[in-house]
Design a protein around this motif. Structure first.
Motif, PDB file in Angstrom:
ATOM      1  N   ILE A  53       0.855  -1.192   0.000  1.00 16.13           N
ATOM      2  CA  ILE A  53       0.000   0.000   0.000  1.00 16.13           C
ATOM      3  C   ILE A  53       0.886   1.235   0.000  1.00 16.13           C
ATOM      4  CG2 ILE A  53      -1.680   1.354   1.313  1.00 16.13           C
ATOM      5  CD1 ILE A  53      -2.810  -1.219   2.415  1.00 16.13           C
ATOM      6  N   ALA A  54       0.673   2.082  -0.988  1.00 18.56           N
ATOM      7  CA  ALA A  54       1.350   3.380  -0.978  1.00 18.56           C
ATOM      8  C   ALA A  54       0.565   4.325  -0.070  1.00 18.56           C
ATOM      9  CB  ALA A  54       1.458   3.941  -2.392  1.00 18.56           C
ATOM     10  N   ALA A  55       1.226   5.352   0.410  1.00 17.76           N
ATOM     11  CA  ALA A  55       0.598   6.234   1.402  1.00 17.76           C
ATOM     12  C   ALA A  55      -0.080   7.444   0.785  1.00 17.76           C
ATOM     13  CB  ALA A  55       1.647   6.689   2.414  1.00 17.76           C
ATOM     14  N   GLY A  56      -0.240   7.445  -0.540  1.00 15.28           N
ATOM     15  CA  GLY A  56      -0.879   8.593  -1.177  1.00 15.28           C
ATOM     16  C   GLY A  56       0.096   9.746  -1.325  1.00 15.28           C
ATOM     17  N   GLY A  57      -0.400  10.950  -1.190  1.00 18.11           N
ATOM     18  CA  GLY A  57       0.442  12.126  -1.348  1.00 18.11           C
ATOM     19  C   GLY A  57      -0.292  13.373  -0.901  1.00 18.11           C
ATOM     20  N   GLY A  58       0.292  14.523  -1.169  1.00 21.98           N
ATOM     21  CA  GLY A  58      -0.329  15.749  -0.679  1.00 21.98           C
ATOM     22  C   GLY A  58       0.147  16.972  -1.416  1.00 21.98           C
ATOM     23  N   PHE A  59      -0.298  18.122  -0.937  1.00 29.94           N
ATOM     24  CA  PHE A  59      -0.001  19.413  -1.559  1.00 29.94           C
ATOM     25  C   PHE A  59       0.143  20.467  -0.479  1.00 29.94           C
ATOM     26  CE2 PHE A  59      -4.576  18.509  -1.636  1.00 29.94           C
ATOM     27  CZ  PHE A  59      -5.091  19.567  -0.904  1.00 29.94           C
ATOM     28  N   GLY A  60       0.637  21.613  -0.867  1.00 24.93           N
ATOM     29  CA  GLY A  60       0.832  22.703   0.084  1.00 24.93           C
ATOM     30  C   GLY A  60      -0.476  23.386   0.430  1.00 24.93           C
ATOM     31  N   PRO A  61      -0.479  24.219   1.470  1.00 22.18           N
ATOM     32  CA  PRO A  61      -1.704  24.912   1.877  1.00 22.18           C
ATOM     33  C   PRO A  61      -2.130  25.916   0.816  1.00 22.18           C
ATOM     34  CG  PRO A  61       0.189  25.774   3.071  1.00 22.18           C
ATOM     35  CD  PRO A  61       0.676  24.590   2.303  1.00 22.18           C
ATOM     36  N   VAL A  62      -3.434  26.092   0.685  1.00 25.79           N
ATOM     37  CA  VAL A  62      -3.984  26.993  -0.329  1.00 25.79           C
ATOM     38  C   VAL A  62      -4.028  28.425   0.193  1.00 25.79           C
ATOM     39  CG1 VAL A  62      -6.007  27.469  -1.744  1.00 25.79           C
ATOM     40  CG2 VAL A  62      -5.307  25.105  -1.306  1.00 25.79           C
ATOM     41  N   ALA A  63      -4.682  28.616   1.325  1.00 24.88           N
ATOM     42  CA  ALA A  63      -4.773  29.941   1.944  1.00 24.88           C
ATOM     43  C   ALA A  63      -3.704  30.069   3.023  1.00 24.88           C
ATOM     44  CB  ALA A  63      -6.165  30.142   2.546  1.00 24.88           C
ATOM     45  N   ASP A  64      -3.227  31.281   3.227  1.00 27.27           N
ATOM     46  CA  ASP A  64      -2.192  31.510   4.240  1.00 27.27           C
ATOM     47  C   ASP A  64      -2.674  31.125   5.636  1.00 27.27           C
ATOM     48  OD1 ASP A  64      -0.427  32.420   2.344  1.00 27.27           O
ATOM     49  OD2 ASP A  64      -0.893  34.541   2.666  1.00 27.27           O
ATOM     50  N   ASP A  65      -3.979  31.238   5.875  1.00 28.64           N
ATOM     51  CA  ASP A  65      -4.531  30.904   7.190  1.00 28.64           C
ATOM     52  C   ASP A  65      -5.451  29.684   7.115  1.00 28.64           C
ATOM     53  OD1 ASP A  65      -6.476  32.102   5.689  1.00 28.64           O
ATOM     54  OD2 ASP A  65      -7.212  33.433   7.264  1.00 28.64           O
ATOM     55  N   GLY A  66      -5.153  28.799   6.175  1.00 28.53           N
ATOM     56  CA  GLY A  66      -6.011  27.635   5.994  1.00 28.53           C
ATOM     57  C   GLY A  66      -5.242  26.328   5.998  1.00 28.53           C
ATOM     58  N   TYR A  67      -5.972  25.247   5.686  1.00 27.71           N
ATOM     59  CA  TYR A  67      -5.400  23.902   5.655  1.00 27.71           C
ATOM     60  C   TYR A  67      -5.569  23.286   4.270  1.00 27.71           C
ATOM     61  CZ  TYR A  67      -5.463  23.903  10.809  1.00 27.71           C
ATOM     62  OH  TYR A  67      -5.251  24.195  12.138  1.00 27.71           O
ATOM     63  N   GLY A  68      -4.582  22.503   3.877  1.00 27.84           N
ATOM     64  CA  GLY A  68      -4.717  21.608   2.737  1.00 27.84           C
ATOM     65  C   GLY A  68      -4.754  20.187   3.265  1.00 27.84           C
ATOM     66  N   VAL A  69      -5.744  19.410   2.869  1.00 27.60           N
ATOM     67  CA  VAL A  69      -5.890  18.039   3.376  1.00 27.60           C
ATOM     68  C   VAL A  69      -6.114  17.084   2.217  1.00 27.60           C
ATOM     69  CG1 VAL A  69      -7.177  16.471   4.875  1.00 27.60           C
ATOM     70  CG2 VAL A  69      -6.939  18.883   5.516  1.00 27.60           C
ATOM     71  N   SER A  70      -5.227  16.127   2.054  1.00 30.34           N
ATOM     72  CA  SER A  70      -5.495  15.022   1.143  1.00 30.34           C
ATOM     73  C   SER A  70      -5.530  13.740   1.968  1.00 30.34           C
ATOM     74  CB  SER A  70      -4.432  14.933   0.047  1.00 30.34           C
ATOM     75  OG  SER A  70      -3.189  14.550   0.579  1.00 30.34           O
ATOM     76  N   TYR A  71      -6.316  12.790   1.503  1.00 31.00           N
ATOM     77  CA  TYR A  71      -6.467  11.553   2.264  1.00 31.00           C
ATOM     78  C   TYR A  71      -6.682  10.394   1.306  1.00 31.00           C
ATOM     79  CZ  TYR A  71     -11.387  12.844   1.504  1.00 31.00           C
ATOM     80  OH  TYR A  71     -12.578  13.232   0.936  1.00 31.00           O
ATOM     81  N   MET A  72      -6.227   9.252   1.729  1.00 26.18           N
ATOM     82  CA  MET A  72      -6.418   8.040   0.940  1.00 26.18           C
ATOM     83  C   MET A  72      -7.003   6.959   1.829  1.00 26.18           C
ATOM     84  SD  MET A  72      -3.796   5.911  -1.506  1.00 26.18           S
ATOM     85  CE  MET A  72      -2.933   5.026  -0.218  1.00 26.18           C
ATOM     86  N   ILE A  73      -8.208   6.527   1.503  1.00 21.16           N
ATOM     87  CA  ILE A  73      -8.848   5.417   2.214  1.00 21.16           C
ATOM     88  C   ILE A  73      -8.264   4.152   1.607  1.00 21.16           C
ATOM     89  CG2 ILE A  73     -11.052   4.381   2.868  1.00 21.16           C
ATOM     90  CD1 ILE A  73     -12.332   7.136   2.276  1.00 21.16           C
ATOM     91  N   ALA A  74      -7.176   3.690   2.213  1.00 19.49           N
ATOM     92  CA  ALA A  74      -6.288   2.726   1.562  1.00 19.49           C
ATOM     93  C   ALA A  74      -6.720   1.277   1.699  1.00 19.49           C
ATOM     94  CB  ALA A  74      -4.876   2.889   2.126  1.00 19.49           C
ATOM     95  N   GLY A  75      -7.747   1.003   2.447  1.00 18.42           N
ATOM     96  CA  GLY A  75      -8.178  -0.377   2.600  1.00 18.42           C
ATOM     97  C   GLY A  75      -9.259  -0.489   3.646  1.00 18.42           C
ATOM     98  N   GLU A  76      -9.547  -1.709   4.032  1.00 17.07           N
ATOM     99  CA  GLU A  76     -10.606  -1.951   5.005  1.00 17.07           C
ATOM    100  C   GLU A  76     -10.288  -1.351   6.361  1.00 17.07           C
ATOM    101  OE1 GLU A  76     -13.610  -3.691   4.164  1.00 17.07           O
ATOM    102  OE2 GLU A  76     -12.717  -3.157   2.246  1.00 17.07           O
ATOM    103  N   ASN A  77      -8.990  -1.197   6.664  1.00 22.66           N
ATOM    104  CA  ASN A  77      -8.606  -0.758   8.014  1.00 22.66           C
ATOM    105  C   ASN A  77      -7.562   0.354   8.030  1.00 22.66           C
ATOM    106  OD1 ASN A  77     -10.139  -2.921   9.455  1.00 22.66           O
ATOM    107  ND2 ASN A  77      -8.738  -4.230   8.303  1.00 22.66           N
ATOM    108  N   THR A  78      -7.421   1.077   6.939  1.00 25.44           N
ATOM    109  CA  THR A  78      -6.333   2.051   6.846  1.00 25.44           C
ATOM    110  C   THR A  78      -6.769   3.318   6.116  1.00 25.44           C
ATOM    111  OG1 THR A  78      -4.625   0.331   6.839  1.00 25.44           O
ATOM    112  CG2 THR A  78      -4.016   2.460   5.943  1.00 25.44           C
TER     113      THR A  78
END
Length: 705
Positions: free
Chosen positions: A636-661
């Motif tokens: 299972i690879a852990a996915g990936g991500g990106f930098g924050p969009v707004a200076d006072d905000g969050y960037g969130v990427s997620y990967m539902i990688a399986g039944e338990n992960t």
């Protein structure tokens, strides 16, 4: 349906590459003063396969999206008949571009529908006075300005293959003058639970060989198109520029340079650049030969030339400065030859001196791994290349990807093929080397030569400082949520994506004490040349659920009911976005037309200036099914991500990688007093637990890494 049965996400939210309204005025390409009416990419299937199926009939069938809105297990007779017809008219062994001319065009939504859905999306975020003002602006726009703008869009949609994608590529990406590092490029991680060799050069040799195998399949159209439900084709046009592509800087706008072929890769190691040939004659080098070539680079003791070590910082700094320096110092002589070797390479490779990966004993390890992939040291990645392949000293890998040419599922498709080929089809010896014997008669890698004057070196240092300031401000928190995955979520009888999105709303409210405009990326690849659309996840239903969760007076059945309503609304918005009824790309294109016509719209100006303080994306996985993840759970690879969009905000990427992960990648900026990526990550963990507990399913004790 409980979840969409196909990959759909991108990682690049609207507005991540900064662009200014004045940049749009009168710049709808230099097309003799006309709005863009070109017909998009040309594919070999346009002429080569006219006999496969009656395209008009199939295009009509593929315009039907009723199946998207039917409940799981409740397929209508209409949809069943439709599915049979699609199967009968489709080629049983389609090539990559076989369906391109049968894909329907992205429809232009009605203005009234777009305005209504926009107002609905901002209602939870505005007080009565603010909402009334927005309502008046929207009404004035709909009645006075929109009809004229809409006529131009409809006209463009008749002629262009997609009324959005060319403008999206140009104005959101190529005209952005901000640095690509952090603001635009994103990263992808390797398998995190398994390792087949510890030898850096061997792993790289195997994976580079697999990548060129994929490119060969791509060129021959031997890759099957991604199909929803196994019968509905996704557009494949983004795959055309995966290899041999570089973003060339310009003063006003960048351009994408794509070559039909490239027989080498560019390599960076310890401040030196090399050209490594991939072929001997017409034969692709075997993994063992490539391993030998990369090892030769690792063993080379020569120092960098003056100015060479940090040269790639130009690609990490401001675009204008890089464009000017490129023209001044790299348009003649050995500098031009060496720069062309990089820009005309199949892709860029970095042999890194650090070691990274997931260490169960070190909670920070995954975050440090992500930080390195996102920006490195700001001069050991060539951020202009379509993608960088990074090989760490411990043989772990990763990608850093430029965003303008394609969205993340396209890169994910390549990465799944490469990792599976490396793990299951290309073997290593017991000592960890690639199989076979190297051909020592191969000429060694070619060292690229530079003549960089001191004034250019000063500009390189200036670009480096700009990029370093950006990189140092990024707080990245990556974590492996191993308490549960989609297996338990499905027991709650809801979509895993909706479950996570609502959990993010709950976590954000606990983190900041307020709601914010939320971006979730979806795809529009069921339409020709489709890219992405926005799902505005902060709905009235989601905020009602979150407020109820914060109020101890609500009983569990009431909370369950509120959650289901929020999940159903989220799924509806997702389906609308995927079927061409989203609002943000329509509003964006209306804005482009308004700037072209010189019309000022207070409504559009307000809409396009609103910040996305929570920008999210689910990561696509298992698109090509080269191995069974249940049989090989460690792959299972852990996915990936990106930098924050707004200076006072969050960037969130997620990967539902399986039944338990589930893997999460959370970014924010240290310079903001309002955000803290690790704090937000802890709120996400708790929110997932709290929602699961509502449905009285068995939630195991938290196990994290």
């Amino acid at each position: 349906m409980e979840e969409t049965p196909y990959p759909h996400q991108e990682w690049h939210p609207q507005g991540r590459v900064s662009w200014q309204p004045h940049q749009l005025a009168g710049r709808c390409h230099d097309n003799n003063g006309l709005l863009l009416l070109q017909c998009g990419p040309f594919h070999g299937d346009d002429l080569l396969h006219p006999e496969i199926y009656p395209r008009g009939t199939l295009k009509l069938l593929l315009s039907y999206h009723g199946w998207m809105f039917e409940l799981h297990g409740q397929t209508s007779r209409t949809t069943k008949i439709w599915a049979i017809c699609v199967r009968l008219l489709s080629n049983r062994r389609p090539m990559l571009y076989s369906f391109q001319t049968s894909l329907p065009k992205l429809p232009v939504p009605k203005v009234a529908a777009t305005v209504h859905r926009y107002l609905e999306s901002v209602r939870p975020l505005l007080d009565d006075e603010q909402y009334y003002r927005m309502e008046m602006l929207a009404k004035d726009f709909q009645e006075k300005t929109a009809p004229r703008l809409q006529k131009y869009l409809v006209l463009k949609s008749w002629w262009a293959t997609n009324y959005v994608s060319d403008w999206w590529e140009e104005y959101i990406y190529l005209r952005g003058r901000s640095p690509l590092v952090v603001n635009s490029n994103y990263y992808v991680m390797d398998f995190v639970f398994t390792r087949h060799t510890n030898i850096q050069a061997a792993r790289l040799g195997s994976v580079v060989h697999a990548m060129i195998m994929y490119r060969r399949k791509l060129d021959r159209e031997e890759i099957k198109p991604v199909m929803a439900l196994g019968i509905v084709p996704m557009c494949s046009y983004q795959m055309e520029r995966m290899f041999n592509t570089t973003r060339i800087p310009g003063k006003d706008t960048d351009v994408l340079q794509h070559l039909l072929d490239s027989r080498h890769v560019a390599v960076y190691h310890k401040g030196r650049f090399y050209k490594v040939w991939l072929y001997q004659g017409s034969q692709l080098l075997k993994p063992r030969d490539l391993e030998m070539q990369f090892q030769r680079i690792l063993d080379d003791p020569s120092p960098p030339q003056p100015g060479e070590e940090k040269l790639a910082a130009f690609t990490a700094g401001g675009r204008v400065q890089w464009a000017e320096a490129r023209q001044t110092y790299f348009s003649t002589g050995k500098n031009k030859v060496s720069l062309e070797a990089i820009e005309k390479a199949a892709f860029f490779v970095t042999l890194d001196e650090e070691s990274h990966g997931l260490d169960p004993e070190n909670e920070a390890s995954l975050s440090l791994y992500g930080k390195s992939l996102l920006h490195g040291n700001c001069y050991n990645r060539w951020f202009d290349k379509s993608f960088n392949l990074i090989a760490f000293k411990n043989a772990k890998l990763g990608l850093n990807t430029e965003h303008s040419w394609a969205d993340a599922p396209i890169v994910g498709h390549l990465w799944e093929f490469v990792l599976a080929t490396d793990a299951f089809h290309l073997d290593y010896t017991d000592a960890g080397h690639c199989q076979g014997k190297p051909n020592h008669s191969l000429a060694p890698p070619q060292r690229l030569l530079w003549d960089i004057p001191e004034e250019c070196q000063e500009l390189i240092e200036s670009s480096y400082q700009v990029a370093k300031t950006l990189a140092d401000d990024v707080e990245l928190y990556c974590f492996h949520f191993a308490t549960f995955g989609k297996g338990l979520i499905k027991k709650c009888r809801t979509s895993p994506d909706a479950f996570v999105q609502i959990a993010l709303q709950l976590a954000h409210f606990r983190d900041k004490g307020k709601f914010c405009l939320t971006y979730e990326a979806s795809m529009t690849r069921m339409f020709r040349d489709g890219r992405t659309e926005t799902v505005r996840s902060c709905t009235a239903e989601a905020t009602a659920f979150v407020r109820a969760m914060m109020d101890s007076g609500y009983m569990k059945p009431d909370l369950q009911d509120l959650f289901r309503k929020a999940a159903e609304k989220h799924q509806l918005l997702y389906r609308l976005a995927m079927t061409g009824a989203g609002i943000d790309r329509h509003l964006f294109c209306l804005y482009v037309v308004s700037k072209y016509l010189g019309l000022h719209s207070p409504f559009l100006a307000q809409v396009l200036s609103e910040p996305w303080r929570l920008s999210t994306s689910q990561i696509a996985q298992f698109q090509i099914h080269m191995f069974d993840p249940e049989k090989y759970p460690s792959h299972i690879a852990a996915g990936g991500g990106f930098g924050p969009v707004a200076d006072d905000g969050y960037g969130v990427s997620y990967m539902i990688a399986g039944e338990n992960t589930i893997f999460f990648h959370i970014s924010s900026k240290f310079s903001s007093s309002e955000t803290n990526a690790q704090r937000f990550g802890n709120h996400i963990r708790q929110a997932l637990q709290d929602i699961a507990a509502l449905f009285e399913v068995s939630v195991p004790k938290i196990v994290e890494s």
